[in-house]
Design an enzyme around this catalytic site. Structure first.
Site, PDB file in Angstrom:
ATOM      1  N   LYS A 281      -1.302 -25.191  19.677  1.00 56.53           N
ATOM      2  CA  LYS A 281      -0.305 -24.352  18.979  1.00 56.53           C
ATOM      3  C   LYS A 281       0.691 -23.745  19.969  1.00 56.53           C
ATOM      4  O   LYS A 281       1.894 -23.813  19.779  1.00 56.53           O
ATOM      5  CB  LYS A 281      -0.990 -23.215  18.195  1.00 56.53           C
ATOM      6  CG  LYS A 281      -2.004 -23.661  17.182  1.00 56.53           C
ATOM      7  CD  LYS A 281      -2.620 -22.489  16.436  1.00 56.53           C
ATOM      8  CE  LYS A 281      -3.398 -21.516  17.308  1.00 56.53           C
ATOM      9  NZ  LYS A 281      -4.621 -22.059  17.917  1.00 56.53           N
TER      10      LYS A 281
ATOM     11  N   ARG B  47      -4.751 -15.724  10.435  1.00 56.92           N
ATOM     12  CA  ARG B  47      -5.982 -16.494  10.660  1.00 56.92           C
ATOM     13  C   ARG B  47      -7.147 -15.976   9.840  1.00 56.92           C
ATOM     14  O   ARG B  47      -8.308 -16.328  10.128  1.00 56.92           O
ATOM     15  CB  ARG B  47      -6.310 -16.621  12.141  1.00 56.92           C
ATOM     16  CG  ARG B  47      -6.615 -15.370  12.852  1.00 56.92           C
ATOM     17  CD  ARG B  47      -6.179 -15.455  14.289  1.00 56.92           C
ATOM     18  NE  ARG B  47      -7.002 -16.243  15.157  1.00 56.92           N
ATOM     19  CZ  ARG B  47      -6.549 -16.738  16.329  1.00 56.92           C
ATOM     20  NH1 ARG B  47      -5.311 -16.554  16.704  1.00 56.92           N
ATOM     21  NH2 ARG B  47      -7.339 -17.399  17.099  1.00 56.92           N
TER      22      ARG B  47
ATOM     23  N   ARG C 200      -8.013 -25.772  30.592  1.00 57.08           N
ATOM     24  CA  ARG C 200      -6.722 -25.079  30.461  1.00 57.08           C
ATOM     25  C   ARG C 200      -6.564 -23.998  31.536  1.00 57.08           C
ATOM     26  O   ARG C 200      -7.490 -23.261  31.836  1.00 57.08           O
ATOM     27  CB  ARG C 200      -6.602 -24.410  29.083  1.00 57.08           C
ATOM     28  CG  ARG C 200      -5.361 -23.510  29.015  1.00 57.08           C
ATOM     29  CD  ARG C 200      -5.082 -23.019  27.637  1.00 57.08           C
ATOM     30  NE  ARG C 200      -6.132 -22.157  27.114  1.00 57.08           N
ATOM     31  CZ  ARG C 200      -6.096 -21.658  25.885  1.00 57.08           C
ATOM     32  NH1 ARG C 200      -5.103 -21.939  25.064  1.00 57.08           N
ATOM     33  NH2 ARG C 200      -7.077 -20.891  25.458  1.00 57.08           N
TER      34      ARG C 200
ATOM     35  N   ARG D 118      -8.322 -18.108  31.184  1.00 54.99           N
ATOM     36  CA  ARG D 118      -8.575 -17.057  30.208  1.00 54.99           C
ATOM     37  C   ARG D 118     -10.078 -16.806  30.099  1.00 54.99           C
ATOM     38  O   ARG D 118     -10.871 -17.733  30.116  1.00 54.99           O
ATOM     39  CB  ARG D 118      -8.009 -17.484  28.833  1.00 54.99           C
ATOM     40  CG  ARG D 118      -6.564 -17.084  28.672  1.00 54.99           C
ATOM     41  CD  ARG D 118      -5.907 -17.673  27.450  1.00 54.99           C
ATOM     42  NE  ARG D 118      -6.648 -17.545  26.195  1.00 54.99           N
ATOM     43  CZ  ARG D 118      -6.164 -17.943  25.012  1.00 54.99           C
ATOM     44  NH1 ARG D 118      -4.938 -18.469  24.940  1.00 54.99           N
ATOM     45  NH2 ARG D 118      -6.878 -17.825  23.913  1.00 54.99           N
TER      46      ARG D 118
ATOM     47  N   ARG E 249     -15.438 -19.144  19.119  1.00 53.13           N
ATOM     48  CA  ARG E 249     -14.092 -19.155  18.514  1.00 53.13           C
ATOM     49  C   ARG E 249     -13.963 -20.301  17.510  1.00 53.13           C
ATOM     50  O   ARG E 249     -13.359 -20.154  16.449  1.00 53.13           O
ATOM     51  CB  ARG E 249     -13.026 -19.294  19.610  1.00 53.13           C
ATOM     52  CG  ARG E 249     -12.887 -18.034  20.450  1.00 53.13           C
ATOM     53  CD  ARG E 249     -12.219 -18.310  21.773  1.00 53.13           C
ATOM     54  NE  ARG E 249     -10.852 -18.737  21.643  1.00 53.13           N
ATOM     55  CZ  ARG E 249     -10.192 -19.429  22.576  1.00 53.13           C
ATOM     56  NH1 ARG E 249     -10.797 -19.789  23.690  1.00 53.13           N
ATOM     57  NH2 ARG E 249      -8.947 -19.769  22.385  1.00 53.13           N
TER      58      ARG E 249
HETATM   59  P1  G5P Z   1      -4.948 -16.969  20.587  1.00 48.08           P
HETATM   60  O1  G5P Z   1      -4.287 -16.685  21.870  1.00 48.08           O
HETATM   61  O2  G5P Z   1      -4.131 -17.171  19.374  1.00 48.08           O
HETATM   62  P2  G5P Z   1      -6.341 -19.404  19.901  1.00 48.08           P
HETATM   63  O3  G5P Z   1      -7.819 -19.379  20.054  1.00 48.08           O
HETATM   64  O4  G5P Z   1      -5.846 -19.475  18.514  1.00 48.08           O
HETATM   65  O5  G5P Z   1      -5.897 -18.204  20.825  1.00 48.08           O
HETATM   66  P3  G5P Z   1      -5.398 -20.943  21.975  1.00 48.08           P
HETATM   67  O6  G5P Z   1      -6.688 -20.919  22.731  1.00 48.08           O
HETATM   68  O7  G5P Z   1      -4.272 -20.131  22.512  1.00 48.08           O
HETATM   69  O8  G5P Z   1      -5.645 -20.612  20.495  1.00 48.08           O
HETATM   70  P4  G5P Z   1      -3.629 -23.165  21.453  1.00 48.08           P
HETATM   71  O9  G5P Z   1      -2.484 -22.232  21.645  1.00 48.08           O
HETATM   72  O10 G5P Z   1      -3.783 -23.824  20.120  1.00 48.08           O
HETATM   73  O11 G5P Z   1      -5.001 -22.476  21.856  1.00 48.08           O
HETATM   74  O12 G5P Z   1      -3.616 -24.332  22.529  1.00 48.08           O
HETATM   75  P5  G5P Z   1      -2.745 -24.503  23.883  1.00 48.08           P
HETATM   76  O13 G5P Z   1      -2.962 -23.350  24.803  1.00 48.08           O
HETATM   77  O14 G5P Z   1      -1.352 -24.875  23.536  1.00 48.08           O
HETATM   78  O15 G5P Z   1      -3.438 -25.824  24.481  1.00 48.08           O
HETATM   79  C1  G5P Z   1      -4.803 -25.829  24.854  1.00 48.08           C
HETATM   80  C2  G5P Z   1      -5.012 -26.848  25.984  1.00 48.08           C
HETATM   81  O16 G5P Z   1      -4.727 -28.174  25.500  1.00 48.08           O
HETATM   82  C3  G5P Z   1      -4.096 -26.655  27.210  1.00 48.08           C
HETATM   83  O17 G5P Z   1      -4.842 -26.990  28.367  1.00 48.08           O
HETATM   84  C4  G5P Z   1      -2.962 -27.632  26.964  1.00 48.08           C
HETATM   85  O18 G5P Z   1      -2.383 -28.046  28.206  1.00 48.08           O
HETATM   86  C5  G5P Z   1      -3.681 -28.790  26.253  1.00 48.08           C
HETATM   87  N1  G5P Z   1      -2.835 -29.485  25.295  1.00 48.08           N
HETATM   88  C6  G5P Z   1      -1.939 -28.924  24.440  1.00 48.08           C
HETATM   89  N2  G5P Z   1      -1.341 -29.867  23.686  1.00 48.08           N
HETATM   90  C7  G5P Z   1      -1.903 -31.054  24.051  1.00 48.08           C
HETATM   91  C8  G5P Z   1      -1.725 -32.419  23.617  1.00 48.08           C
HETATM   92  O19 G5P Z   1      -0.906 -32.727  22.749  1.00 48.08           O
HETATM   93  N3  G5P Z   1      -2.476 -33.372  24.207  1.00 48.08           N
HETATM   94  C9  G5P Z   1      -3.384 -33.051  25.183  1.00 48.08           C
HETATM   95  N4  G5P Z   1      -4.114 -34.028  25.716  1.00 48.08           N
HETATM   96  N5  G5P Z   1      -3.562 -31.796  25.635  1.00 48.08           N
HETATM   97  C10 G5P Z   1      -2.854 -30.814  25.066  1.00 48.08           C
HETATM   98  O20 G5P Z   1      -5.972 -15.832  20.259  1.00 48.08           O
HETATM   99  C11 G5P Z   1      -6.858 -15.345  21.238  1.00 48.08           C
HETATM  100  C12 G5P Z   1      -7.665 -14.187  20.662  1.00 48.08           C
HETATM  101  O21 G5P Z   1      -6.790 -13.131  20.253  1.00 48.08           O
HETATM  102  C13 G5P Z   1      -7.242 -12.493  19.061  1.00 48.08           C
HETATM  103  C14 G5P Z   1      -8.623 -13.110  18.787  1.00 48.08           C
HETATM  104  O22 G5P Z   1      -9.575 -12.352  19.471  1.00 48.08           O
HETATM  105  C15 G5P Z   1      -8.494 -14.516  19.402  1.00 48.08           C
HETATM  106  O23 G5P Z   1      -9.723 -15.117  19.735  1.00 48.08           O
HETATM  107  N6  G5P Z   1      -6.289 -12.754  17.972  1.00 48.08           N
HETATM  108  C16 G5P Z   1      -6.427 -12.366  16.704  1.00 48.08           C
HETATM  109  N7  G5P Z   1      -7.405 -11.676  16.077  1.00 48.08           N
HETATM  110  C17 G5P Z   1      -7.253 -11.476  14.753  1.00 48.08           C
HETATM  111  N8  G5P Z   1      -6.220 -11.933  14.047  1.00 48.08           N
HETATM  112  C18 G5P Z   1      -5.202 -12.612  14.639  1.00 48.08           C
HETATM  113  N9  G5P Z   1      -4.169 -13.083  13.910  1.00 48.08           N
HETATM  114  C19 G5P Z   1      -5.287 -12.869  16.029  1.00 48.08           C
HETATM  115  N10 G5P Z   1      -4.497 -13.517  16.912  1.00 48.08           N
HETATM  116  C20 G5P Z   1      -5.103 -13.441  18.094  1.00 48.08           C
HETATM  117 MG    MG Z   2      -2.268 -20.218  22.217  1.00 51.00          MG
END
Ligand code: G5P
Ligand code: MG
Length: 216
Positions: free
Chosen positions: A16, A91, A130, A163, A174
């Site tokens: 995302k 979410r 990551r 992280r 998660r």
């Molecule tokens: P976050 O920060 O919102 P998450 O858990 O939803 O965290 P995260 O971990 O940030 O999501 P992402 O953004 O979906 O993941 O993924 P990313 O960082 O872009 O990519 C992940 C990895 O894959 C990287 O190494 C990247 O290089 C690789 N990658 C990406 N795209 C590709 C691809 O196309 N191909 C390949 N091969 N690799 C790829 O939330 C964190 C915490 O904040 C709180 C909660 O505690 C949560 O756990 N929080 C909330 N709590 C309640 N309500 C809400 N609305 C909340 N929002 C946040």
């Molecule tokens: Mg993210």
């Protein structure tokens, strides 16, 4: 021009943030990542940050009321006039229901939900590899770097940080919360948004192309 109101939806680690950053630059839309807002609050040790830290480190969710209040004030800001990209919100079903009247009060358009999908084993691997550059904020995957000590975006040396919630036990927690609490939100949006499903196992470039094809 139509207001573009995008929600990037999907499991932790599905990509995302990576895609939201790219699309935000290409379309000049603000990228609102609730996770990034919380991490910034933690690093500045604000009241919100102090409350959020322990919860985030365990991979649990912050309360709906806090998150909704936070998002509402950002969405009503002038910088979201042309539209926005929401990443990580809503979410829970409750967050989606709180968001809906806010959207209806700012636009007659429907939200466009980009749902990114990949299997859990792929996600666990991605998150374990990551890192984020502490200088420019770029997200990288160590598997794809020829020089694992240098940021490919800004060139900083030894600037990568991991992280706390990217430890395997926390990743699994998660993912469980995603399947139990967040995934059902898709059902709600069948009637409240235009949904595009995108295979998140393609390359970053292919996914960007598919998103642009869908929304422009
Ligand atoms: P976050 O920060 O919102 P998450 O858990 O939803 O965290 P995260 O971990 O940030 O999501 P992402 O953004 O979906 O993941 O993924 P990313 O960082 O872009 O990519 C992940 C990895 O894959 C990287 O190494 C990247 O290089 C690789 N990658 C990406 N795209 C590709 C691809 O196309 N191909 C390949 N091969 N690799 C790829 O939330 C964190 C915490 O904040 C709180 C909660 O505690 C949560 O756990 N929080 C909330 N709590 C309640 N309500 C809400 N609305 C909340 N929002 C946040
Ligand atoms: Mg993210």
């Amino acid at each position: 021009m139509k207001k573009k109101m995008l929600v990037f939806f999907g499991a932790p680690g599905v990509g995302k943030g990576t895609q939201a950053k790219i699309i935000s630059t290409k379309l000049q839309l603000p990228h609102i990542s609730t996770g990034d807002i919380l991490r910034e609050a933690i690093s500045k040790k604000t009241d919100l940050g102090l409350l959020a830290k322990g919860i985030m480190d365990k991979g649990e969710l912050i309360s709906d009321e806090i998150m909704a209040g936070l998002v509402e004030s950002v969405l009503k800001n002038d910088k979201c006039k042309k539209g926005f990209i929401l990443d990580g919100f809503p979410r829970t079903l409750n967050q989606a229901k709180i968001l809906q009247p806010i959207i209806e009060s700012i636009s007659h358009e429907k939200l466009v939900l980009i749902s990114l999908d990949a299997d859990d084993d792929i996600i666990v691997n991605r998150l374990a590899q990551r890192r984020m550059c502490s200088t420019c904020g770029s997200i990288v995957n160590l598997n794809f770097l020829t020089d694992q000590t240098r940021c490919p975006t800004c060139g900083s040396k030894n600037s990568f940080i991991k992280r706390k919630d990217d430890e395997v036990d926390v990743i699994k927690n998660r993912l469980n919360i995603f399947h139990k609490t967040t995934e059902p939100v898709l059902n709600y949006y069948k009637n409240h948004a235009i949904i595009y499903n995108i295979d998140a196992t393609l390359t970053v470039e292919e996914i960007t192309e598919k998103i642009l094809e869908a929304i422009t």
